[in-house]
Design a protein around this motif. Structure first.
Motif, PDB file in Angstrom:
ATOM      1  N   GLY A  60       0.788  -1.225   0.000  1.00 41.20           N
ATOM      2  CA  GLY A  60       0.000   0.000   0.000  1.00 41.20           C
ATOM      3  C   GLY A  60       0.819   1.273   0.000  1.00 41.20           C
ATOM      4  N   GLU A  61       2.160   1.142  -0.058  1.00 39.33           N
ATOM      5  CA  GLU A  61       3.019   2.323   0.018  1.00 39.33           C
ATOM      6  C   GLU A  61       3.916   2.489  -1.206  1.00 39.33           C
ATOM      7  N   ALA A  62       3.532   1.882  -2.312  1.00 39.10           N
ATOM      8  CA  ALA A  62       4.294   2.110  -3.544  1.00 39.10           C
ATOM      9  C   ALA A  62       4.226   3.593  -3.891  1.00 39.10           C
ATOM     10  N   PRO A  63       5.320   4.193  -4.309  1.00 41.95           N
ATOM     11  CA  PRO A  63       5.344   5.645  -4.542  1.00 41.95           C
ATOM     12  C   PRO A  63       4.486   6.062  -5.733  1.00 41.95           C
ATOM     13  N   ASP A  64       4.060   7.311  -5.709  1.00 41.32           N
ATOM     14  CA  ASP A  64       3.270   7.847  -6.815  1.00 41.32           C
ATOM     15  C   ASP A  64       4.037   7.767  -8.131  1.00 41.32           C
ATOM     16  N   TYR A  69       4.777   6.239 -13.757  1.00 39.50           N
ATOM     17  CA  TYR A  69       5.504   5.497 -14.794  1.00 39.50           C
ATOM     18  C   TYR A  69       4.553   4.597 -15.582  1.00 39.50           C
ATOM     19  N   ILE A  70       3.672   3.896 -14.884  1.00 43.72           N
ATOM     20  CA  ILE A  70       2.718   3.005 -15.550  1.00 43.72           C
ATOM     21  C   ILE A  70       1.834   3.794 -16.512  1.00 43.72           C
ATOM     22  N   ARG A  71       1.361   4.956 -16.065  1.00 47.59           N
ATOM     23  CA  ARG A  71       0.490   5.775 -16.919  1.00 47.59           C
ATOM     24  C   ARG A  71       1.241   6.278 -18.152  1.00 47.59           C
ATOM     25  N   LYS A  72       2.437   6.812 -17.950  1.00 47.70           N
ATOM     26  CA  LYS A  72       3.205   7.361 -19.066  1.00 47.70           C
ATOM     27  C   LYS A  72       3.616   6.263 -20.046  1.00 47.70           C
ATOM     28  N   LYS A  73       3.977   5.104 -19.518  1.00 48.56           N
ATOM     29  CA  LYS A  73       4.387   3.991 -20.378  1.00 48.56           C
ATOM     30  C   LYS A  73       3.243   3.556 -21.287  1.00 48.56           C
ATOM     31  N   SER A  74       2.021   3.582 -20.746  1.00 51.59           N
ATOM     32  CA  SER A  74       0.868   3.145 -21.533  1.00 51.59           C
ATOM     33  C   SER A  74       0.528   4.124 -22.651  1.00 51.59           C
ATOM     34  N   LEU A  75       1.075   5.331 -22.571  1.00 53.21           N
ATOM     35  CA  LEU A  75       0.745   6.364 -23.553  1.00 53.21           C
ATOM     36  C   LEU A  75       1.768   6.470 -24.684  1.00 53.21           C
ATOM     37  N   GLN A  82      10.081   4.248 -23.413  1.00 54.19           N
ATOM     38  CA  GLN A  82       9.697   3.369 -22.309  1.00 54.19           C
ATOM     39  C   GLN A  82      10.906   3.015 -21.453  1.00 54.19           C
ATOM     40  N   HIS A  83      12.028   2.728 -22.104  1.00 48.72           N
ATOM     41  CA  HIS A  83      13.256   2.416 -21.370  1.00 48.72           C
ATOM     42  C   HIS A  83      13.721   3.624 -20.558  1.00 48.72           C
ATOM     43  N   LYS A  84      13.579   4.807 -21.136  1.00 50.83           N
ATOM     44  CA  LYS A  84      13.981   6.032 -20.445  1.00 50.83           C
ATOM     45  C   LYS A  84      13.128   6.241 -19.187  1.00 50.83           C
ATOM     46  N   LEU A  85      11.825   6.043 -19.314  1.00 51.98           N
ATOM     47  CA  LEU A  85      10.923   6.203 -18.175  1.00 51.98           C
ATOM     48  C   LEU A  85      11.264   5.206 -17.068  1.00 51.98           C
ATOM     49  N   ARG A  86      11.574   3.990 -17.468  1.00 49.00           N
ATOM     50  CA  ARG A  86      11.910   2.949 -16.488  1.00 49.00           C
ATOM     51  C   ARG A  86      13.221   3.283 -15.773  1.00 49.00           C
ATOM     52  N   SER A  87      14.199   3.745 -16.527  1.00 45.12           N
ATOM     53  CA  SER A  87      15.483   4.119 -15.933  1.00 45.12           C
ATOM     54  C   SER A  87      15.314   5.254 -14.934  1.00 45.12           C
TER      55      SER A  87
END
Length: 267
Positions: A60-64, A69-75, A82-87
């Motif tokens: 319940g404490e995963a950071p915003d 990242y999940i939202r931006k990756k899906s877009l 995607q690799h840049k966002l993950r890094s």
């Protein structure tokens, strides 16, 4: 609470491991901890590693930033982006990222002795912890050689035979780990078609079951110290009332003579 370490072989994107990771006892405490997971497919491994990263935070404490990242990756469809966002996400939380990389390995089982040595060393570290009184192996060896869909595709290949398909024998990599490290339990999942598959005219399913019962005796990777190793097998069918007609199996097993600890984790 002391968690029961689990090693996940042929982990895929980590579905079976997720089930173990999320399981809780009657008091609400998690029981299992995925200590090591191995997968060769790069895309499945990325999911495996990301889920490991997510689990490094308290429930319940995963950071915003993770959800951002999940939202931006899906877009974006750009792999580079995607690799840049993950890094960027992993750089922001280096401790959790390091632990995730240590847990989730991108590697192909059965391809090198060096990998065997790395796996053995890692498992020895996991099981060598004095607080580890019970541990297990899970996973589902690749099944393209004997699944219903796989066999249908293979029929169209000129000169194909399951006996010469190296994927038929990949479950032996699972056996090697069991024979070498003697886990207290293991669970192997498989697919539709396993019960009817043949190898040299004989039931492949029965051969796998017998090998799993005596991994030290039948595994080509075993040593003398594992020759007497024996497991009690529990096939868990999708239709328990008629297991002989079921097409999907989960195979559960426990080592004979498991010591029952008075404290700590217990099998």
């Amino acid at each position: 609470m002391i968690h029961i370490p689990v090693v996940d072989l042929f982990a895929g994107p980590g579905g079976l491991g997720e089930g173990f990771s999320s399981y809780k006892d009657q008091t609400g405490n998690k029981v299992f901890d995925i200590a090591l997971s191995i997968e060769k497919d790069p895309y499945a491994h990325r999911t495996l590693e990301l889920r490991s990263f997510f689990r490094k935070f308290p429930e319940g404490e995963a950071p915003d930033k993770y959800y951002e990242y999940i939202r931006k990756k899906s877009l974006t469809r750009s792999v580079k982006q995607q690799h840049k966002l993950r890094s960027e996400l992993f750089d922001r939380y280096p401790d959790e990222a390091r632990q995730a990389r240590q847990e989730a390995w991108h590697a192909e089982l059965g391809k090198s002795k060096e990998l065997f040595n790395r796996i053995d060393s890692r498992i020895d570290t996991i099981t060598g912890n004095p607080l580890t009184t019970c541990w297990g192996v899970i996973g589902g060896p690749p099944c393209q050689a004997y699944s219903v869909i796989g066999r249908s595709r293979n029929k169209g290949k000129i000169g194909y035979s399951s006996e010469s398909d190296e994927r038929t024998y990949l479950y032996q990599q699972y056996l090697r780990v069991i024979a070498r490290h003697k886990p207290d339990f293991f669970i192997m999942e498989n697919v539709r078609g396993m019960l009817s598959a043949k190898l040299n005219g004989k039931s492949l399913f029965q051969k796998i079951l017998e090998d799993l019962r005596h991994p030290g005796k039948h595994s080509v990777f075993s040593g003398n110290t594992a020759a007497d190793l024996e497991y009690q097998i529990y096939p868990l069918a999708t239709r328990p009332s008629a297991p002989e007609k079921s097409s999907d199996y989960i195979i559960s097993a426990e080592n004979y003579g498991i010591p029952k600890p008075d404290t700590g984790s217990s099998c």
